[in-house]
Design a protein around this motif. Structure first.
Motif, PDB file in Angstrom:
ATOM      1  N   LEU A  32      -9.939 -37.617  -2.146  1.00  0.00           N
ATOM      2  CA  LEU A  32     -10.382 -38.715  -3.013  1.00  0.00           C
ATOM      3  C   LEU A  32      -9.422 -38.975  -4.178  1.00  0.00           C
ATOM      4  CD1 LEU A  32     -14.253 -38.193  -3.171  1.00  0.00           C
ATOM      5  CD2 LEU A  32     -12.985 -39.947  -1.933  1.00  0.00           C
ATOM      6  N   GLY A  33      -8.225 -38.457  -4.079  1.00  0.00           N
ATOM      7  CA  GLY A  33      -7.204 -38.864  -5.038  1.00  0.00           C
ATOM      8  C   GLY A  33      -7.083 -38.050  -6.306  1.00  0.00           C
ATOM      9  N   CYS A  34      -7.729 -36.881  -6.405  1.00  0.00           N
ATOM     10  CA  CYS A  34      -7.527 -36.031  -7.585  1.00  0.00           C
ATOM     11  C   CYS A  34      -6.120 -35.428  -7.537  1.00  0.00           C
ATOM     12  CB  CYS A  34      -8.557 -34.911  -7.599  1.00  0.00           C
ATOM     13  SG  CYS A  34     -10.221 -35.504  -7.949  1.00  0.00           S
ATOM     14  N   GLN A  35      -5.745 -34.784  -8.650  1.00  0.00           N
ATOM     15  CA  GLN A  35      -4.421 -34.185  -8.720  1.00  0.00           C
ATOM     16  C   GLN A  35      -4.436 -32.748  -8.199  1.00  0.00           C
ATOM     17  OE1 GLN A  35      -1.166 -35.543  -9.981  1.00  0.00           O
ATOM     18  NE2 GLN A  35      -2.418 -37.100  -8.971  1.00  0.00           N
ATOM     19  N   ASN A  54     -12.630 -28.218  -4.517  1.00  0.00           N
ATOM     20  CA  ASN A  54     -12.063 -26.959  -4.020  1.00  0.00           C
ATOM     21  C   ASN A  54     -11.240 -27.155  -2.750  1.00  0.00           C
ATOM     22  OD1 ASN A  54     -13.186 -25.485  -6.121  1.00  0.00           O
ATOM     23  ND2 ASN A  54     -15.126 -25.217  -5.017  1.00  0.00           N
ATOM     24  N   GLY A  55     -10.477 -28.215  -2.739  1.00  0.00           N
ATOM     25  CA  GLY A  55      -9.586 -28.431  -1.603  1.00  0.00           C
ATOM     26  C   GLY A  55      -8.387 -27.493  -1.701  1.00  0.00           C
ATOM     27  N   THR A  56      -7.992 -26.901  -0.584  1.00  0.00           N
ATOM     28  CA  THR A  56      -6.822 -26.015  -0.584  1.00  0.00           C
ATOM     29  C   THR A  56      -5.838 -26.458   0.501  1.00  0.00           C
ATOM     30  OG1 THR A  56      -7.980 -24.466   0.877  1.00  0.00           O
ATOM     31  CG2 THR A  56      -8.081 -24.021  -1.493  1.00  0.00           C
ATOM     32  N   GLY A  73     -11.969 -26.709   2.023  1.00  0.00           N
ATOM     33  CA  GLY A  73     -12.603 -27.858   1.381  1.00  0.00           C
ATOM     34  C   GLY A  73     -12.485 -29.091   2.266  1.00  0.00           C
ATOM     35  N   PRO A  74     -12.800 -30.270   1.719  1.00  0.00           N
ATOM     36  CA  PRO A  74     -12.755 -31.489   2.537  1.00  0.00           C
ATOM     37  C   PRO A  74     -11.417 -31.743   3.212  1.00  0.00           C
ATOM     38  CG  PRO A  74     -13.919 -31.891   0.482  1.00  0.00           C
ATOM     39  CD  PRO A  74     -13.350 -30.506   0.372  1.00  0.00           C
ATOM     40  N   PRO A  75     -10.265 -31.506   2.530  1.00  0.00           N
ATOM     41  CA  PRO A  75      -8.992 -31.763   3.226  1.00  0.00           C
ATOM     42  C   PRO A  75      -8.802 -30.853   4.434  1.00  0.00           C
ATOM     43  CG  PRO A  75      -8.639 -31.642   0.849  1.00  0.00           C
ATOM     44  CD  PRO A  75     -10.030 -31.135   1.110  1.00  0.00           C
TER      45      PRO A  75
END
Ligand code: FES
Length: 202
Positions: A107-110, A126-128, A138-140
């Motif tokens: 979703l475009g966070c840094q 908590n995307g890794t 996480g989602p990614p």
């Protein structure tokens, strides 16, 4: 004596006029379609082939000696894209470094580099990502996403990155190192903070 039929005034020209009108409307329609398809083709081409080789430039990032193993800097390209440039080895060439977009494909966070965990991390959900930018958690990770990668090269001890310049009005615009990614950004960029209920601190 046979009386010849006399056409009403102008009636003998009627077939010619109809032919002319039909031809004119066909030409006009053809021109309209050509114009419409031409504009559509130009727009579609822009999306399908957004950056020709001439639309990218090699730009200076940093002296290689200023990045130790595990260090990462945040670079902003001339078109505004932000990129984590990280040193991951000490072999002596560009393969030691990697340049990955710092914008999370979820979703475009840094996203920032976590040397102690040997991964990139997105604090929003908590995307890794592994050191090559492939989503691992996480989602990614669930969606099989990855961080877009940019080419790097070294010339005379200087690290250069190839970045897009297609959208630039000023072709001489330069990118710059703007520091480390500071983690979570403010509302308007970070969808998590933007969704916080009023009066509640993040
Ligand atoms: S925005 Fe990065 S994990 Fe959701």
């Amino acid at each position: 004596m046979t009386a010849s039929k006399v056409a009403p005034d102008g009636a003998e020209n009627e077939p010619d006029r109809r032919r002319f009108l039909t031809t004119a409307s066909s030409v006009a329609m053809g021109a309209g379609l050509a114009g419409g398809y031409g504009a559509f083709g130009a727009i579609a081409g822009r999306f399908l082939y957004p950056a020709r080789p001439g639309d990218r430039q090699w730009q200076f990032v940093i002296e290689t000696g200023r990045l130790s193993l595990g260090d990462s800097v945040l670079y902003r390209g001339p078109s505004g894209e932000t990129i984590n440039v990280t040193r991951q080895a000490e072999g002596g060439d560009e393969a030691d470094f990697i340049a990955l977009s710092s914008t999370c494909p979820h979703l475009g966070c840094q996203v920032h580099w976590e040397g102690q965990n040997n991964r990139y991390f997105c604090p929003c959900h908590n995307g890794t990502f592994d050191p090559a930018g492939v989503g691992t958690g996480g989602p990614p990770g669930d969606a099989g996403m990855a961080l877009p990668r940019y080419p790097l090269k070294i010339d005379g001890g200087l690290l250069f990155i190839e970045v897009p310049t297609a959208q630039l009005a000023d072709a001489s615009a330069q990118g710059e190192v703007i520091d480390r990614a500071p983690g979570v950004h403010g509302p308007g960029h970070d969808p998590c903070l933007a969704c916080q209920p009023k009066g509640r601190k993040a």
